[in-house]
Design a protein around this motif. Structure first.
Motif, PDB file in Angstrom:
ATOM      1  N   GLU A 185       0.820  -1.210   0.000  1.00 21.51           N
ATOM      2  CA  GLU A 185       0.000   0.000   0.000  1.00 21.51           C
ATOM      3  C   GLU A 185       0.854   1.259   0.000  1.00 21.51           C
ATOM      4  O   GLU A 185       0.371   2.340  -0.345  1.00 21.51           O
ATOM      5  CB  GLU A 185      -0.927  -0.003   1.217  1.00 21.51           C
ATOM      6  N   LEU A 186       2.121   1.143   0.383  1.00 19.45           N
ATOM      7  CA  LEU A 186       3.009   2.299   0.388  1.00 19.45           C
ATOM      8  C   LEU A 186       3.666   2.525  -0.972  1.00 19.45           C
ATOM      9  O   LEU A 186       4.255   3.586  -1.197  1.00 19.45           O
ATOM     10  CB  LEU A 186       4.115   2.110   1.440  1.00 19.45           C
ATOM     11  N   LEU A 187       3.586   1.542  -1.852  1.00 20.24           N
ATOM     12  CA  LEU A 187       4.334   1.590  -3.100  1.00 20.24           C
ATOM     13  C   LEU A 187       3.485   2.155  -4.230  1.00 20.24           C
ATOM     14  O   LEU A 187       2.295   1.891  -4.326  1.00 20.24           O
ATOM     15  CB  LEU A 187       4.826   0.188  -3.468  1.00 20.24           C
ATOM     16  N   ARG A 188       4.139   2.907  -5.076  1.00 21.78           N
ATOM     17  CA  ARG A 188       3.528   3.461  -6.267  1.00 21.78           C
ATOM     18  C   ARG A 188       4.520   3.331  -7.420  1.00 21.78           C
ATOM     19  O   ARG A 188       5.728   3.506  -7.239  1.00 21.78           O
ATOM     20  CB  ARG A 188       3.172   4.949  -6.093  1.00 21.78           C
ATOM     21  N   ALA A 189       4.011   3.010  -8.582  1.00 18.04           N
ATOM     22  CA  ALA A 189       4.884   2.898  -9.760  1.00 18.04           C
ATOM     23  C   ALA A 189       5.601   4.223  -9.996  1.00 18.04           C
ATOM     24  O   ALA A 189       5.005   5.298  -9.903  1.00 18.04           O
ATOM     25  CB  ALA A 189       4.059   2.514 -10.993  1.00 18.04           C
ATOM     26  N   GLY A 190       6.888   4.127 -10.301  1.00 16.04           N
ATOM     27  CA  GLY A 190       7.694   5.320 -10.541  1.00 16.04           C
ATOM     28  C   GLY A 190       8.579   5.700  -9.378  1.00 16.04           C
ATOM     29  O   GLY A 190       9.417   6.606  -9.508  1.00 16.04           O
ATOM     30  N   MET A 191       8.412   5.041  -8.217  1.00 18.69           N
ATOM     31  CA  MET A 191       9.246   5.375  -7.065  1.00 18.69           C
ATOM     32  C   MET A 191      10.700   4.998  -7.329  1.00 18.69           C
ATOM     33  O   MET A 191      10.977   3.970  -7.950  1.00 18.69           O
ATOM     34  CB  MET A 191       8.746   4.643  -5.818  1.00 18.69           C
ATOM     35  N   PRO A 192      11.654   5.799  -6.844  1.00 16.63           N
ATOM     36  CA  PRO A 192      13.073   5.450  -7.027  1.00 16.63           C
ATOM     37  C   PRO A 192      13.458   4.246  -6.175  1.00 16.63           C
ATOM     38  O   PRO A 192      12.850   3.994  -5.125  1.00 16.63           O
ATOM     39  CB  PRO A 192      13.805   6.718  -6.593  1.00 16.63           C
ATOM     40  N   ALA A 193      14.434   3.525  -6.639  1.00  9.55           N
ATOM     41  CA  ALA A 193      14.902   2.344  -5.926  1.00  9.55           C
ATOM     42  C   ALA A 193      16.392   2.182  -6.175  1.00  9.55           C
ATOM     43  O   ALA A 193      16.991   2.874  -7.016  1.00  9.55           O
ATOM     44  CB  ALA A 193      14.139   1.100  -6.370  1.00  9.55           C
ATOM     45  N   THR A 194      16.984   1.259  -5.457  1.00  9.46           N
ATOM     46  CA  THR A 194      18.402   0.938  -5.602  1.00  9.46           C
ATOM     47  C   THR A 194      18.547  -0.578  -5.612  1.00  9.46           C
ATOM     48  O   THR A 194      17.960  -1.266  -4.770  1.00  9.46           O
ATOM     49  CB  THR A 194      19.227   1.530  -4.457  1.00  9.46           C
ATOM     50  N   VAL A 195      19.301  -1.082  -6.578  1.00  7.28           N
ATOM     51  CA  VAL A 195      19.574  -2.519  -6.675  1.00  7.28           C
ATOM     52  C   VAL A 195      20.999  -2.746  -6.175  1.00  7.28           C
ATOM     53  O   VAL A 195      21.947  -2.134  -6.683  1.00  7.28           O
ATOM     54  CB  VAL A 195      19.407  -3.023  -8.116  1.00  7.28           C
ATOM     55  N   GLU A 196      21.149  -3.623  -5.190  1.00  7.38           N
ATOM     56  CA  GLU A 196      22.450  -3.887  -4.574  1.00  7.38           C
ATOM     57  C   GLU A 196      22.870  -5.326  -4.843  1.00  7.38           C
ATOM     58  O   GLU A 196      22.065  -6.260  -4.692  1.00  7.38           O
ATOM     59  CB  GLU A 196      22.389  -3.633  -3.069  1.00  7.38           C
TER      60      GLU A 196
ATOM     61  N   ALA B 226      21.452 -12.811  -7.933  1.00  2.00           N
ATOM     62  CA  ALA B 226      20.588 -12.479  -6.801  1.00  2.00           C
ATOM     63  C   ALA B 226      20.929 -11.074  -6.306  1.00  2.00           C
ATOM     64  O   ALA B 226      22.096 -10.729  -6.134  1.00  2.00           O
ATOM     65  CB  ALA B 226      20.767 -13.489  -5.677  1.00  2.00           C
ATOM     66  N   VAL B 227      19.894 -10.260  -6.098  1.00  2.00           N
ATOM     67  CA  VAL B 227      20.099  -8.867  -5.710  1.00  2.00           C
ATOM     68  C   VAL B 227      19.143  -8.511  -4.579  1.00  2.00           C
ATOM     69  O   VAL B 227      18.161  -9.214  -4.309  1.00  2.00           O
ATOM     70  CB  VAL B 227      19.872  -7.914  -6.898  1.00  2.00           C
ATOM     71  N   THR B 228      19.470  -7.421  -3.922  1.00  2.00           N
ATOM     72  CA  THR B 228      18.590  -6.818  -2.923  1.00  2.00           C
ATOM     73  C   THR B 228      18.177  -5.449  -3.441  1.00  2.00           C
ATOM     74  O   THR B 228      19.032  -4.653  -3.844  1.00  2.00           O
ATOM     75  CB  THR B 228      19.304  -6.657  -1.577  1.00  2.00           C
ATOM     76  N   ALA B 229      16.888  -5.198  -3.456  1.00  2.00           N
ATOM     77  CA  ALA B 229      16.370  -3.927  -3.963  1.00  2.00           C
ATOM     78  C   ALA B 229      15.757  -3.144  -2.808  1.00  2.00           C
ATOM     79  O   ALA B 229      15.008  -3.696  -1.997  1.00  2.00           O
ATOM     80  CB  ALA B 229      15.334  -4.158  -5.049  1.00  2.00           C
ATOM     81  N   ARG B 230      16.108  -1.870  -2.764  1.00  2.00           N
ATOM     82  CA  ARG B 230      15.559  -0.967  -1.754  1.00  2.00           C
ATOM     83  C   ARG B 230      14.729   0.091  -2.469  1.00  2.00           C
ATOM     84  O   ARG B 230      15.264   0.886  -3.246  1.00  2.00           O
ATOM     85  CB  ARG B 230      16.675  -0.319  -0.939  1.00  2.00           C
ATOM     86  N   ILE B 231      13.417   0.089  -2.161  1.00  2.00           N
ATOM     87  CA  ILE B 231      12.496   1.030  -2.787  1.00  2.00           C
ATOM     88  C   ILE B 231      12.265   2.183  -1.824  1.00  2.00           C
ATOM     89  O   ILE B 231      11.843   1.984  -0.684  1.00  2.00           O
ATOM     90  CB  ILE B 231      11.163   0.343  -3.125  1.00  2.00           C
ATOM     91  N   THR B 232      12.555   3.382  -2.270  1.00  2.00           N
ATOM     92  CA  THR B 232      12.379   4.562  -1.431  1.00  2.00           C
ATOM     93  C   THR B 232      10.920   4.989  -1.460  1.00  2.00           C
ATOM     94  O   THR B 232      10.399   5.399  -2.504  1.00  2.00           O
ATOM     95  CB  THR B 232      13.268   5.713  -1.942  1.00  2.00           C
ATOM     96  N   VAL B 233      10.257   4.869  -0.302  1.00  2.00           N
ATOM     97  CA  VAL B 233       8.839   5.252  -0.210  1.00  2.00           C
ATOM     98  C   VAL B 233       8.667   6.635   0.378  1.00  2.00           C
ATOM     99  O   VAL B 233       7.568   7.198   0.356  1.00  2.00           O
ATOM    100  CB  VAL B 233       8.048   4.218   0.618  1.00  2.00           C
ATOM    101  N   GLY B 234       9.714   7.196   0.947  1.00  2.00           N
ATOM    102  CA  GLY B 234       9.634   8.536   1.508  1.00  2.00           C
ATOM    103  C   GLY B 234      10.998   8.978   1.985  1.00  2.00           C
ATOM    104  O   GLY B 234      11.840   8.162   2.377  1.00  2.00           O
ATOM    105  N   ALA B 235      11.242  10.272   2.014  1.00  2.00           N
ATOM    106  CA  ALA B 235      12.521  10.817   2.468  1.00  2.00           C
ATOM    107  C   ALA B 235      12.332  12.284   2.794  1.00  2.00           C
ATOM    108  O   ALA B 235      11.507  12.973   2.178  1.00  2.00           O
ATOM    109  CB  ALA B 235      13.607  10.632   1.405  1.00  2.00           C
ATOM    110  N   THR B 236      13.066  12.727   3.786  1.00  2.00           N
ATOM    111  CA  THR B 236      13.040  14.146   4.117  1.00  2.00           C
ATOM    112  C   THR B 236      13.975  14.889   3.181  1.00  2.00           C
ATOM    113  O   THR B 236      15.022  14.374   2.790  1.00  2.00           O
ATOM    114  CB  THR B 236      13.474  14.370   5.569  1.00  2.00           C
ATOM    115  N   LYS B 237      13.582  16.096   2.839  1.00  2.00           N
ATOM    116  CA  LYS B 237      14.385  16.868   1.910  1.00  2.00           C
ATOM    117  C   LYS B 237      15.699  17.313   2.545  1.00  2.00           C
ATOM    118  O   LYS B 237      16.749  17.272   1.917  1.00  2.00           O
ATOM    119  CB  LYS B 237      13.583  18.079   1.440  1.00  2.00           C
TER     120      LYS B 237
END
Length: 582
Positions: free
Chosen positions: A450-461, A509-520
């Protein structure tokens, strides 16, 4: 006998040993009070954490495997080549990257091209074909630099561009099969035969009736009508006949001469009116004149201009007469031109009547011939043969068999799986292609989805610690890619697409971190355990301002991430907040 020094050393050693033994015994012996004090619990104290100022980033972490995205099974829409013979792969698809205009495989020695498009190949595209599939072919040819039009019609220009595409890859475009060429030639011969028959029947008709004089009369009537129309057109284009033009030129000259004479007379009259005439006058009576002025003095008087006025009047009369004469010439010329045009019109009408009479006479003469029906039938045969040839010609020529083009929605792509080998019959699926970009398919809990929306930035590690920027492409049903592995745990599927793919390999095999929010900017953060919600719904924290002494501070919470939460209120960086008691 022992020496005194040795005896003293022995005594000293014994004293030391006795002292050590006593000390050891004393360390192991405690009173009951000391033992109870040692075993009692320590005095309770507060567990605190420092208020920090830093940027807070909330992420959802998922684990997955790098794969090429959007797998799509590929099959041929029909036969390759112009014949319906057994379709056998002579060159199988090769795993790896394939770009637009590339040859996916060969069937019976003919190529199967890959072009970009959303409409599947479903028919043989022949000359004159129209539709979305034709537009897709034209756009692909334009992208490949073959200068095709964008009309949506498989016209000669598109055929030429397609022929260049085949030649660039070392092939020939599909030309009509032997049976089609034979049919086309048969239809052409039928047209020629019908025309020869018609000519023979016409000749027989002309020989059976003496229609040559009537044909000559008709020809002369057409020539006369053309001449009459030409003369009428010339008369309409001419403004005046040559004789009238000469008369009008003379009248114009007379008008100009009269205008010049009038101007001269008017100038002379004006000059005379402004020039005074001198006459003698006597000195006034009663006044004695000096000797030098005894003679009479001249005085000015108006000149006599009657003659000049008469000349002006005559010049004006001459100009009026010249203008009237010019108007008369124009009127007579117009009447003459109108009369001539009317005569020529009458000549055209007479020529039309003569032509109609000649045509009717020739037609009646030919209708009286017994061969008339044969000529009529021969004309009908020619028309039918030409119509059949035209109908066949509309679809005759270079074509695109349905199996020689495979439309894919996105290119370049990658051939991941090959389903047919060289020498095998081509039936059904021939390969599976994927996009040329990587994708990570994973799953998240329903609450996290429910926190995720298409287009959110992410990082693949990677396991090596190297990371790549990525983006969340889809969540839920839209993230279910056909052919991809099923997500584990029954959670909601997510699809993550990395950016630059240099250094990435399929199957990693990777770990993905999806950014759902961040302070400016950096904000004050405290552990989530430090925030207490009161009965009235207000949040507060306990700040330690002295040893084991606290005060409550009301705060407002913001973004939460990694066990910490953003707070605002009467806090400052470095304050200690209570997270528990110890």
């Amino acid at each position: 006998m022992r020496s005194p020094r040795r005896l003293a050393a022995v005594v000293l050693a014994g004293v030391v040993l006795v002292a050590l033994a006593g000390w050891a015994v004393s360390t192991r012996l405690r009173s009951p009070a000391d033992e109870a004090a040692r075993r009692a619990a320590p005095t309770p104290s507060l567990v605190t954490a420092a208020v920090e100022r830093r940027r807070l980033v909330s992420t959802v972490v998922v684990n997955g495997t790098l794969e090429y995205g959007s797998p799509l099974p590929v099959g041929l829409a029909g036969a390759v080549g112009g014949a319906s013979e057994l379709q056998r792969a002579t060159r199988a698809p090769r795993p790896g990257r394939i770009a637009e205009g590339g040859v996916l495989m060969e069937v019976n020695g003919r190529p199967v091209f890959v072009l970009r498009g959303s409409v599947p190949m479903h028919r043989t595209i022949t000359p004159g074909s129209e539709g979305d599939d034709v537009i897709q072919v034209q756009r692909a040819l334009r992208r490949l630099g073959h200068r095709a039009p964008a009309t949506g019609v498989f016209d000669p220009a598109t055929v030429a561009a397609l022929t260049r595409l085949y030649a660039a890859k070392g092939y020939q475009a599909q030309r009509p099969a032997l049976a089609d060429r034979q049919t086309y030639e048969t239809l052409r011969k039928a047209v020629r035969t019908a025309k020869e028959t018609l000519a023979a029947e016409k000749q027989a008709l002309d020989r059976g009736r003496d229609v040559l004089p009537l044909k000559l009369r008709l020809k002369n009537a057409r020539t006369g009508l053309a001449a009459a129309r030409h003369a009428l057109a010339e008369a309409r284009s001419e403004e005046l006949p040559p004789a009238d033009e000469a008369r009008l030129s003379a009248a114009d000259s007379a008008v100009r001469a009269a205008e010049e004479r009038l101007l001269e007379a008017e100038q002379a009259l004006a000059a005379a009116r402004t020039r005074p005439t001198s006459v003698p006058t006597a000195a006034p009576t009663g006044t004695p004149a000096p000797a030098a002025t005894a003679a009479a003095q001249p005085t000015a008087s108006p000149a006599d201009t009657r003659l000049l006025e008469l000349r002006v009047a005559n010049a004006r009369a001459d100009l009026s007469a010249a203008q009237e004469a010019r108007d008369l010439v124009l009127k007579e010329a117009g009447q003459t031109r109108a009369a001539r045009i009317e005569q020529l019109r009458a000549a055209v009408r007479a020529a039309q009547e003569t032509l109609a009479t000649a045509e009717q006479a020739l037609r009646q003469a030919r209708q009286l011939s017994p061969a008339r029906l044969k000529v009529t039938g021969a004309r009908a045969d020619v028309a039918a043969a030409e119509e059949m040839l035209a109908e066949y010609s509309r679809t005759y020529g270079v074509s695109i068999p349905p199996g020689e083009v495979v439309f894919l929605p996105k290119l370049p792509a990658r051939v991941r799986k090959v389903s047919v080998k060289a020498g095998q019959r081509v039936e059904g699926e021939v390969a599976t292609v994927t996009s040329s970009s990587f994708a990570v398919t994973a799953s998240v809990e329903a609450a996290e989805s429910e926190l995720l929306r298409a287009g959110m930035p992410a990082t693949v590690e990677l396991d090596t610690g190297r990371s790549y920027p990525a983006r969340l492409t889809a969540v839920g049903d839209k993230a279910k890619v056909p052919g991809s592995a099923a997500v584990e745990g029954g959670g909601q599927p997510v699809l993550i697409t990395p950016g630059p793919a240099k250094g990435l390999k399929a199957g990693t095999a990777v770990t993905a971190r999806i950014t759902v929010g961040a302070t400016k900017d950096p904000v004050l953060v405290v552990p989530v355990a430090a925030v207490i919600t009161s009965a009235d719904g207000r949040a507060r924290v306990r700040v330690e301002y002295a040893a084991d002494r606290t005060r409550d501070v009301e705060v407002r919470t913001g973004l939460s991430a990694d066990g910490n939460v953003e707070v605002t209120g009467a806090l400052k960086e470095g304050d200690r907040v209570v997270v528990g008691d110890a």
